[in-house]
Design a protein around this motif. Structure first.
Motif, PDB file in Angstrom:
ATOM      1  N   SER A   5       5.126  -9.440  -3.563  1.00  0.00           N
ATOM      2  CA  SER A   5       5.725  -8.694  -4.819  1.00  0.00           C
ATOM      3  C   SER A   5       4.250  -7.895  -5.773  1.00  0.00           C
ATOM      4  O   SER A   5       4.129  -7.937  -7.076  1.00  0.00           O
ATOM      5  CB  SER A   5       6.210 -10.411  -5.508  1.00  0.00           C
ATOM      6  N   HIS A   6       3.060  -7.914  -5.559  1.00  0.00           N
ATOM      7  CA  HIS A   6       2.234  -7.360  -5.672  1.00  0.00           C
ATOM      8  C   HIS A   6       0.361  -6.535  -5.308  1.00  0.00           C
ATOM      9  O   HIS A   6      -0.043  -7.438  -4.582  1.00  0.00           O
ATOM     10  CB  HIS A   6       1.503  -7.765  -7.473  1.00  0.00           C
ATOM     11  N   CYS A   7       0.897  -5.515  -5.486  1.00  0.00           N
ATOM     12  CA  CYS A   7       0.421  -4.610  -4.144  1.00  0.00           C
ATOM     13  C   CYS A   7      -0.038  -3.044  -5.018  1.00  0.00           C
ATOM     14  O   CYS A   7       0.852  -2.857  -5.597  1.00  0.00           O
ATOM     15  CB  CYS A   7       0.303  -4.754  -3.028  1.00  0.00           C
ATOM     16  N   HIS A   8      -0.815  -2.166  -4.575  1.00  0.00           N
ATOM     17  CA  HIS A   8      -1.451  -1.838  -4.623  1.00  0.00           C
ATOM     18  C   HIS A   8      -1.256  -0.349  -4.071  1.00  0.00           C
ATOM     19  O   HIS A   8      -2.676   0.011  -3.411  1.00  0.00           O
ATOM     20  CB  HIS A   8      -2.463  -1.538  -6.296  1.00  0.00           C
ATOM     21  N   LEU A   9      -0.346  -0.395  -3.255  1.00  0.00           N
ATOM     22  CA  LEU A   9      -0.516   0.674  -2.467  1.00  0.00           C
ATOM     23  C   LEU A   9      -1.417   1.896  -2.510  1.00  0.00           C
ATOM     24  O   LEU A   9      -1.434   3.007  -1.529  1.00  0.00           O
ATOM     25  CB  LEU A   9       0.852   0.813  -1.293  1.00  0.00           C
ATOM     26  N   ASP A  10      -1.359   2.397  -3.881  1.00  0.00           N
ATOM     27  CA  ASP A  10      -1.905   3.575  -4.185  1.00  0.00           C
ATOM     28  C   ASP A  10      -3.757   4.071  -4.302  1.00  0.00           C
ATOM     29  O   ASP A  10      -3.782   4.351  -4.674  1.00  0.00           O
ATOM     30  CB  ASP A  10      -1.111   4.436  -5.839  1.00  0.00           C
ATOM     31  N   PHE A  11      -3.781   2.622  -4.405  1.00  0.00           N
ATOM     32  CA  PHE A  11      -5.448   2.496  -3.777  1.00  0.00           C
ATOM     33  C   PHE A  11      -6.194   3.154  -3.670  1.00  0.00           C
ATOM     34  O   PHE A  11      -6.099   3.244  -1.726  1.00  0.00           O
ATOM     35  CB  PHE A  11      -6.098   1.506  -4.558  1.00  0.00           C
ATOM     36  N   PRO A  12      -7.177   4.287  -3.676  1.00  0.00           N
ATOM     37  CA  PRO A  12      -7.700   5.162  -2.803  1.00  0.00           C
ATOM     38  C   PRO A  12      -7.873   3.502  -1.302  1.00  0.00           C
ATOM     39  O   PRO A  12      -7.703   4.935  -0.390  1.00  0.00           O
ATOM     40  CB  PRO A  12      -9.359   5.433  -2.929  1.00  0.00           C
ATOM     41  N   GLU A  13      -8.301   3.108  -0.953  1.00  0.00           N
ATOM     42  CA  GLU A  13      -9.105   2.508  -0.129  1.00  0.00           C
ATOM     43  C   GLU A  13      -7.467   2.047   0.865  1.00  0.00           C
ATOM     44  O   GLU A  13      -7.459   1.877   2.007  1.00  0.00           O
ATOM     45  CB  GLU A  13      -9.588   1.058  -0.352  1.00  0.00           C
ATOM     46  N   LEU A  14      -6.061   2.163   0.668  1.00  0.00           N
ATOM     47  CA  LEU A  14      -5.109   1.665   1.520  1.00  0.00           C
ATOM     48  C   LEU A  14      -4.575   3.418   1.247  1.00  0.00           C
ATOM     49  O   LEU A  14      -3.917   3.557   2.552  1.00  0.00           O
ATOM     50  CB  LEU A  14      -4.690   0.683   0.695  1.00  0.00           C
ATOM     51  N   THR A  15      -5.091   4.169   0.467  1.00  0.00           N
ATOM     52  CA  THR A  15      -3.741   5.224   0.506  1.00  0.00           C
ATOM     53  C   THR A  15      -4.164   6.036   2.213  1.00  0.00           C
ATOM     54  O   THR A  15      -3.951   7.177   2.237  1.00  0.00           O
ATOM     55  CB  THR A  15      -3.979   6.399  -0.454  1.00  0.00           C
ATOM     56  N   SER A  16      -6.037   5.976   2.155  1.00  0.00           N
ATOM     57  CA  SER A  16      -6.508   6.067   3.293  1.00  0.00           C
ATOM     58  C   SER A  16      -5.176   5.936   5.086  1.00  0.00           C
ATOM     59  O   SER A  16      -5.806   6.782   5.623  1.00  0.00           O
ATOM     60  CB  SER A  16      -7.624   6.873   3.757  1.00  0.00           C
ATOM     61  N   ASP A  17      -5.088   4.938   4.757  1.00  0.00           N
ATOM     62  CA  ASP A  17      -4.844   4.332   6.003  1.00  0.00           C
ATOM     63  C   ASP A  17      -3.303   3.610   5.639  1.00  0.00           C
ATOM     64  O   ASP A  17      -2.802   2.782   6.407  1.00  0.00           O
ATOM     65  CB  ASP A  17      -4.857   3.153   6.677  1.00  0.00           C
ATOM     66  N   GLU A  18      -2.306   4.818   5.255  1.00  0.00           N
ATOM     67  CA  GLU A  18      -1.281   3.980   4.509  1.00  0.00           C
ATOM     68  C   GLU A  18      -0.122   3.270   5.489  1.00  0.00           C
ATOM     69  O   GLU A  18       0.681   2.075   5.479  1.00  0.00           O
ATOM     70  CB  GLU A  18       0.253   5.218   3.761  1.00  0.00           C
ATOM     71  N   SER A  19       0.209   4.465   6.691  1.00  0.00           N
ATOM     72  CA  SER A  19       1.311   4.224   7.588  1.00  0.00           C
ATOM     73  C   SER A  19       0.569   2.095   8.401  1.00  0.00           C
ATOM     74  O   SER A  19       1.056   1.387   9.089  1.00  0.00           O
ATOM     75  CB  SER A  19       1.384   5.053   8.628  1.00  0.00           C
ATOM     76  N   GLY A  20      -1.067   2.418   8.557  1.00  0.00           N
ATOM     77  CA  GLY A  20      -1.819   0.947   9.366  1.00  0.00           C
ATOM     78  C   GLY A  20      -1.554   0.201   8.104  1.00  0.00           C
ATOM     79  O   GLY A  20      -1.565  -1.069   8.382  1.00  0.00           O
ATOM     80  N   VAL A  21      -1.711   0.779   6.627  1.00  0.00           N
ATOM     81  CA  VAL A  21      -1.766  -0.528   6.390  1.00  0.00           C
ATOM     82  C   VAL A  21      -0.318  -1.635   6.181  1.00  0.00           C
ATOM     83  O   VAL A  21       0.274  -2.718   6.226  1.00  0.00           O
ATOM     84  CB  VAL A  21      -1.384  -0.948   4.509  1.00  0.00           C
ATOM     85  N   LEU A  22       0.729  -0.411   5.719  1.00  0.00           N
ATOM     86  CA  LEU A  22       2.605  -1.918   6.276  1.00  0.00           C
ATOM     87  C   LEU A  22       2.573  -1.209   7.683  1.00  0.00           C
ATOM     88  O   LEU A  22       3.664  -3.092   7.804  1.00  0.00           O
ATOM     89  CB  LEU A  22       3.284   0.619   5.676  1.00  0.00           C
ATOM     90  N   ALA A  23       2.094  -1.445   8.982  1.00  0.00           N
ATOM     91  CA  ALA A  23       2.221  -1.502   9.717  1.00  0.00           C
ATOM     92  C   ALA A  23       1.570  -3.070  10.596  1.00  0.00           C
ATOM     93  O   ALA A  23       2.277  -4.042  10.787  1.00  0.00           O
ATOM     94  CB  ALA A  23       1.508  -0.764  11.352  1.00  0.00           C
ATOM     95  N   ARG A  24       0.390  -2.827   9.655  1.00  0.00           N
ATOM     96  CA  ARG A  24       0.273  -4.749   9.709  1.00  0.00           C
ATOM     97  C   ARG A  24       1.144  -6.158   9.004  1.00  0.00           C
ATOM     98  O   ARG A  24       0.649  -6.670   9.470  1.00  0.00           O
ATOM     99  CB  ARG A  24      -1.700  -3.792   8.922  1.00  0.00           C
ATOM    100  N   ALA A  25       1.355  -5.263   7.645  1.00  0.00           N
ATOM    101  CA  ALA A  25       1.945  -6.051   6.639  1.00  0.00           C
ATOM    102  C   ALA A  25       3.551  -6.404   7.596  1.00  0.00           C
ATOM    103  O   ALA A  25       3.454  -7.862   7.763  1.00  0.00           O
ATOM    104  CB  ALA A  25       2.575  -5.810   5.539  1.00  0.00           C
TER     105      ALA A  25
END
Length: 102
Positions: A5-25
Motif C-alpha cells: 500500500s506504499h511504495c515508490h516505484l518511480d525512485f531511481p533505484e527501482l526504475t532501472s529494474d521496473e520489471s524485475g521489481v514487479l516480478a520479485r514482488a
C-alpha cells in the motif's frame, strides 16, 4: 493476497529494474501495489508506471518536505489528477516529523 500500500516505484533505484521489481514482488505473493507520488511535477512518471501495469495504482500528492518547492496553494491540480482511473488516493501529504526538516 498481499497489497503493497506504499511504495515508490518511480525512485531511481527501482526504475532501472521496473520489471524485475514487479516480478520479485509477484514471486513474494504481492498481488498489487500502490505507488505514491511525492511531487506534482513528477506525478506523470508515477501515473505512467500505474498505467503500464494492471496490478499497480497510484496516489497524487506533495510530501511535506517538498511542499516549499512545489508552491501548491490550492487543491486544483490534486483534484484534477484524481480523475484518472489509476489514481486511488491523495497522498503523500500531511505532516512528517520523522526527519524534522519540513
Amino acid at each position: 493476497m498481499l497489497i503493497d500500500s506504499h511504495c515508490h516505484l518511480d525512485f531511481p533505484e527501482l526504475t532501472s529494474d521496473e520489471s524485475g521489481v514487479l516480478a520479485r514482488a509477484r514471486t513474494a505473493g504481492v498481488a498489487g501495489m500502490l505507488t505514491i507520488s511525492t511531487r506534482l511535477d513528477q506525478f506523470e512518471r508515477v501515473r505512467a508506471i500505474a498505467e503500464r501495469h494492471e496490478n499497480v495504482w497510484c496516489s497524487v500528492g506533495v510530501h511535506p518536505h517538498e511542499a516549499k518547492e512545489e508552491g501548491q496553494r490550492t487543491p486544483d491540480r490534486l483534484i484534477e489528477a484524481t480523475r484518472h482511473p489509476k489514481v486511488v488516493g491523495i497522498g503523500e501529504t500531511g505532516l512528517d516529523f520523522y526527519y524534522e526538516h519540513s
